[in-house]
Design an enzyme around this catalytic site. Structure first.
Site, PDB file in Angstrom:
ATOM      1  N   CYS A  25       0.828  -1.196   0.000  1.00  0.00           N
ATOM      2  CA  CYS A  25       0.000   0.000   0.000  1.00  0.00           C
ATOM      3  C   CYS A  25       0.875   1.263   0.000  1.00  0.00           C
ATOM      4  CB  CYS A  25      -0.981  -0.040   1.172  1.00  0.00           C
ATOM      5  SG  CYS A  25      -2.449   0.987   0.919  1.00  0.00           S
ATOM      6  N   PHE A  26       0.935   1.989   1.108  1.00  0.00           N
ATOM      7  CA  PHE A  26       1.800   3.168   1.172  1.00  0.00           C
ATOM      8  C   PHE A  26       3.248   2.773   0.881  1.00  0.00           C
ATOM      9  CE2 PHE A  26       3.563   7.018   3.350  1.00  0.00           C
ATOM     10  CZ  PHE A  26       2.796   7.969   2.696  1.00  0.00           C
TER      11      PHE A  26
ATOM     12  N   GLN B 145       3.921   2.814  -2.756  1.00  0.00           N
ATOM     13  CA  GLN B 145       4.131   4.173  -3.256  1.00  0.00           C
ATOM     14  C   GLN B 145       5.524   4.687  -2.874  1.00  0.00           C
ATOM     15  OE1 GLN B 145       0.750   6.062  -1.424  1.00  0.00           O
ATOM     16  NE2 GLN B 145      -0.680   4.723  -2.493  1.00  0.00           N
TER      17      GLN B 145
ATOM     18  N   GLY C 274      -5.846   6.056  -1.988  1.00  0.00           N
ATOM     19  CA  GLY C 274      -6.329   7.159  -2.799  1.00  0.00           C
ATOM     20  C   GLY C 274      -5.258   7.746  -3.687  1.00  0.00           C
TER      21      GLY C 274
ATOM     22  N   HIS D 225      -3.724  -5.038   0.154  1.00  0.00           N
ATOM     23  CA  HIS D 225      -3.508  -5.546   1.509  1.00  0.00           C
ATOM     24  C   HIS D 225      -3.540  -7.074   1.542  1.00  0.00           C
ATOM     25  CE1 HIS D 225      -4.072  -1.752   4.033  1.00  0.00           C
ATOM     26  NE2 HIS D 225      -4.266  -1.358   2.788  1.00  0.00           N
TER      27      HIS D 225
ATOM     28  N   GLU E 175      -2.628  -9.047   3.811  1.00  0.00           N
ATOM     29  CA  GLU E 175      -2.898  -9.648   5.124  1.00  0.00           C
ATOM     30  C   GLU E 175      -4.356 -10.066   5.265  1.00  0.00           C
ATOM     31  OE1 GLU E 175      -4.618  -5.812   5.488  1.00  0.00           O
ATOM     32  OE2 GLU E 175      -2.622  -6.356   4.761  1.00  0.00           O
TER      33      GLU E 175
END
Length: 380
Positions: free
Chosen positions: A264-265, A268, A308, A354, A356
């Site tokens: 996720c982050f 990025q 987002g 994600h 997990e």
């Protein structure tokens, strides 16, 4: 944000979007006012994991599923120590929760944690509006916070935007902690907490990994002080364009060619560390039913998302970077958004979703095995 009384009741509540669209309903959760970015989640279950996901910090979540709260709230499923959403929007909240694990109702939990929400609104119309106009700032007002529409709209437009927000340090752990391996310890991983969910280190622990969870402010020296076999960068909130520190730490890891995994982050951050840009999606991906293709195998997975922003990397070629060749490994089948990156000349990869699976399907669980395999190969 203030708290005054029990959740779902007949107290009027108003939801005001920054473009002037207004929805009227009833108070759900705490009374008062709250602000954030209006986003929608398409998951039909898993609301407790959604609420406690630190990635939703400063966001007001609109549930597209009409019936929410049916299974109440238990003490086993939270992904962190608190609810992180700024506000909550549902159409038809459960009047009486029914589940053998339930300890209290969802609206009681929202009141207890001071989360302002609204129910009885047309969430389908609200979701369509956000899809057409894009995610935007929003305010929810109930009880004594309700005023004339112009006053409320002015408050919403004074709230901070998500673009340019640097939020990881606000949600991350302040002190390092260790999640021990389950069974025989095979590896040590340094996990940089940018907003990590509790299930993530647990998934690694299930594979014999001892996880040292470090604050978002951790330095490269802090990472290597635990003598890691691999390094992990977690999910988290905010605009990746502001995450200069995390990018610098990531580049330090890449320079040492330590096995690396980001979600996720963290995906990025890897994109930025490799020299790619990032951009804000119109309304993002949120929910537990997003189709993604693993381009390395051709397999299609149904995956859990909450982002987002996305990485701006070419889909049709291998890119040359300061750390070797890189390519897009995963792509969203709905809109061709980059959903994963991998380096071809050293052991580093990431995904935008994600794996997990809390809440969500388990199609992507193999990614933790892929990370383990990289550490095994690096040790050989």
């Amino acid at each position: 944000m203030t708290t005054s009384t029990r959740g779902a009741d007949k107290t009027p509540a108003v939801l005001v979007l920054e473009d002037g669209r207004i929805f009227r309903g009833r108070a759900y959760g705490a009374h008062g006012e709250t602000f954030g970015e209006a986003v929608f989640s398409t998951g039909m279950t898993g609301y407790q994991e959604t609420l406690t996901d630190p990635s939703y910090h400063r966001q007001v979540v609109v549930m597209t599923a009409p019936h929410v709260g049916n299974t109440g709230v238990n003490d086993e499923d939270p992904e962190s120590s608190r609810i992180w959403v700024s506000g909550y929007v549902v159409r038809d909240p459960a009047r009486v929760p029914s589940n053998w694990r339930s300890r209290r109702s969802l609206d009681e939990e929202l009141v207890h944690q001071g989360v302002v929400g609204i129910c009885g609104v047309d969430t389908r119309a609200l979701t369509r509006h956000l899809r057409e106009r894009g995610a935007m700032r929003v305010g929810i007002f109930s009880g004594n916070a309700v005023a004339d529409d112009g006053t409320l709209l002015a408050k919403v437009r004074q709230a901070p935007e998500m673009k340019g927000a640097n939020l990881s340090a606000e949600v991350a752990t302040k002190e390092t902690y260790v999640v021990p391996a389950i069974g025989e310890k095979k590896f040590t991983v340094a996990a940089v907490d940018l907003g990590i969910k509790g299930m993530t280190p647990h998934r690694m622990a299930e594979r014999g990994i001892e996880v040292h969870v470090l604050p978002a402010t951790a330095t490269v020296e802090d990472v290597y002080a635990v003598n890691p076999d691999g390094v992990f960068f977690s999910n988290g909130p905010g605009d990746p364009a502001t995450a200069e520190h995390a990018v610098s730490v990531m580049q330090g890891v890449l320079a040492r060619k330590t096995p690396l995994f980001g979600i996720c982050f963290g995906n990025q951050i890897l994109g930025r560390a490799l020299g790619f840009g990032t951009y804000k999606l119109k309304y993002g991906h949120r929910g537990i039913n997003q189709p993604v293709q693993d381009r390395t195998t051709g397999k299609v997975e149904i995956t859990a998302h909450n982002h987002g922003f996305a990485v701006d990397a070419p889909l049709d070629k291998v890119s040359e970077t300061a750390y070797g060749r890189a390519e897009v490994s995963h792509v969203c089948l709905n809109d061709n958004v980059v959903e994963g990156l991998q380096l071809l000349d050293q052991p580093a990869f990431s995904v935008q979703y994600h794996p997990e699976a809390a809440a969500g399907p388990h199609d992507a669980a193999y990614l933790f095995d892929r990370f383990t395999a990289l550490m095994e190969a690096d040790r050989a």
